[in-house]
Enzyme design. Structure first.
Site, short mmCIF file in Angstrom:
data_model
loop_
_atom_site.label_atom_id
_atom_site.label_comp_id
_atom_site.label_asym_id
_atom_site.label_seq_id
_atom_site.Cartn_x
_atom_site.Cartn_y
_atom_site.Cartn_z
N ASP A 48 -34.68 56.78 1.58
CA ASP A 48 -34.46 56.92 3.03
C ASP A 48 -33.00 56.80 3.50
O ASP A 48 -32.28 55.93 3.04
CB ASP A 48 -35.19 55.82 3.80
N GLU A 230 -44.40 54.09 8.46
CA GLU A 230 -43.08 53.69 7.99
C GLU A 230 -41.99 54.31 8.87
O GLU A 230 -42.20 55.33 9.52
CB GLU A 230 -42.86 54.16 6.53
#
Ligand code: FRU
Length: 516
Positions: A48, A230
């Site tokens: 990420d 998430e």
């Protein structure tokens, strides 16, 4: 025994230096499949994007990083900066795991009013807010091993001090409790944290980034088919062409994507400083991207008002196969930076994504594509440099059932984008695009429903060695997909089957690489 062991160690070290030589001297960024105008880590694993914040002329990009292998491992925050969102300078690792745990995803802000007290003189602190994942806790009974921590920097993100009062948000007994995105809320003059909490979102408020109070939650148990929640984001956005402001939540999910695997969606609504109220049922799913490879993306903080854009970047992979894609020195790239736009459509307000204009500076030479009618397979360019290109054109379908564009190499591998008129689906075909055997979830066709069906479309596609990003109708639909051809693409073709399609004038820009 001892000597043998030491000799072995020396031998291992020599081997590592010899084999790892180029690595120690800095990567050439020319390895097979390495994107040439997308951000990639110098080496090893990345997932990420984290802590994206603009400060004093620099766009910061932190990222989930395991520096010692090209698979996921104990997470650090890697770091890079850019002055134009396109060329990146790699910097040393910003945050290392500590006694509270690994450093999972999170955000960064500039604390302009020094509400935290970490500032010095005229220098506001840059503050990172991230999740601590405690490995020991994960392996012992109990669900409380994810907490939120903060760290600050007074030298433009180069060095960091962790707050001694960490963690700042303890775990309330929820197993997946992570990925804080923090924003300053003008209306209530306080900080807001949006957090993913297993099967819902939670909002917290704070006057100083250290003391957090629970405010509200949203969506509990509403989308079991999408798995864990998430990497959320929350931000205001103006409706295109009006001065109406709405609020948008972005959230990523562990599964159930439009074409399988991990995915990102959004909600549109209002936010009063405590509670987000969507305009639609939380069960309604709006995809941010219809491809398989845009995950965990969020937006930049502190973009100056004079710029005013809402800038986004995602991780260009999918947890279904991310750790197995066929690259070794480095693993994974980020998407191109994009600006997000809220657009009124027949179906209500929808989020559009556009590649940032700064990318235009990468164009070197341009080939015009003449307006033409296509029937069957028609090669329009043959050239060894087609692996890094931007292709844009308008399509006005006549009577063909299926028409589109294809990049192919000498090995007969190709990546295709086509529109199937009968079903009004755009289809990405990466089923013959090179290496695929690393995961059964990788090969195949990806479908993007165009609703309402249309006979006219503009397509804007970036191809970069092992990725494509397709923006349809000024970003109304976005598709991000990766693939791994065994040699460079060298042929660009149009095709139209069962009838003819009209291609309006278009352009192919060759793009220069961003690494020196
Ligand atoms: C999303 C994610 C986050 C987590 C991070 C760990 O890809 O699972 O929820 O913070 O990756 O690397």
């Amino acid at each position: 025994m001892k000597t043998t062991k030491r000799a072995n160690h020396v031998w291992v070290l020599v081997t590592l230096v010899v084999l790892g030589g180029p690595r120690l001297l800095g990567q050439s960024f020319e390895e097979p499949h390495r994107p040439q105008f997308h951000f990639t880590p110098e080496e090893a694993w990345m997932n990420d994007p984290n802590g994206m914040v603009y400060y004093d002329g620099e766009y910061h990009l932190f990222y989930q990083h395991y520096p010692y292998a090209s698979v996921w491992g104990p997470m650090h925050w890697g770091h890079a900066v850019s002055t134009d969102l396109v060329h990146w300078e790699h910097l040393p690792i910003a945050l290392f795991p500590d006694e509270h745990g690994l450093i999972f995803s999170g955000s960064a802000v500039i604390d302009w009013n020094n509400t935290s007290g970490f500032g010095e003189g005229d220098t506001p602190p840059m503050i990172a807010i991230y999740t601590y994942h405690n490995m020991v806790g994960e392996r012992t009974p109990g669900e409380q091993f994810q907490t939120q921590g903060i760290a600050y920097s007074l030298d433009k993100g180069r060095t960091w001090t962790k707050y001694e009062g960490n963690p700042v948000v303890p775990n309330p007994g929820i197993r997946d409790f992570r990925d804080p995105k923090v924003i300053w809320h003008e209306g209530t003059q306080r900080w807001i944290m949006i957090l993913a909490a297993k099967d819902r979102l939670q909002l917290y408020t704070s006057p100083n980034l250290k003391d957090w109070t629970f405010a509200s939650e949203l969506g509990q148990g509403s989308t079991p088919q999408l798995g864990v929640w998430e990497c959320p984001d929350l931000f205001p956005l103006q409706v295109e062409g009006t001065d109406q402001q709405k609020w948008v939540i972005i959230v990523s999910h562990g599964g159930g994507g439009p074409n399988g695997g991990s995915c990102t969606r959004y909600m549109v609504g209002d936010f009063d400083g405590s509670t987000f109220t969507p305009d639609h049922p939380v069960e309604q799913i709006n995809w941010l991207d219809y491809g398989k490879d845009n995950y965990a993306g969020v937006t930049w903080s502190d973009i100056p008002e004079a710029d005013g854009r809402r800038l986004f970047m995602g991780w260009m992979s999918n947890w279904e196969y991310a750790t197995r894609v066929p690259t070794t020195e480095w693993r994974s790239a980020m998407t191109l930076p994009r600006s997000l736009h809220l657009r009124e459509t027949d179906r209500g307000l929808r989020l559009a994504s556009k590649p940032v204009e700064e990318l235009n500076a990468l164009r070197t030479s341009t080939t015009d594509i003449a307006a033409q009618t296509v029937s069957g397979h028609k090669q329009v360019m043959k050239d060894a440099t087609l692996s890094e290109v931007e292709v844009s054109f308008d399509l006005a379908n006549s009577d063909s059932h299926s028409f589109g564009v294809e990049l192919a190499n000498e090995a007969g591998e190709y990546i295709r984008v086509h529109y199937d008129r009968a079903s009004s689906l755009i289809i990405i075909d990466r089923s013959n695009a090179g290496i695929m055997d690393f995961s059964p979830a990788f090969p195949g066709l990806h479908y993007i429903p165009i609703d309402p069906p249309t006979d006219r479309m503009d397509w804007h596609i970036y191809f970069d060695e092992s990725s494509l990003e397709l923006f349809v109708n000024d970003g109304a639909y976005v598709v991000t997909d990766i693939f791994f051809p065994t040699s460079a693409f060298s042929q660009l073709s149009f095709f139209a089957f069962h009838g003819a399609a009209k291609v309006q004038a278009g352009k192919v820009h060759r793009l220069e690489r961003i690494w020196d």
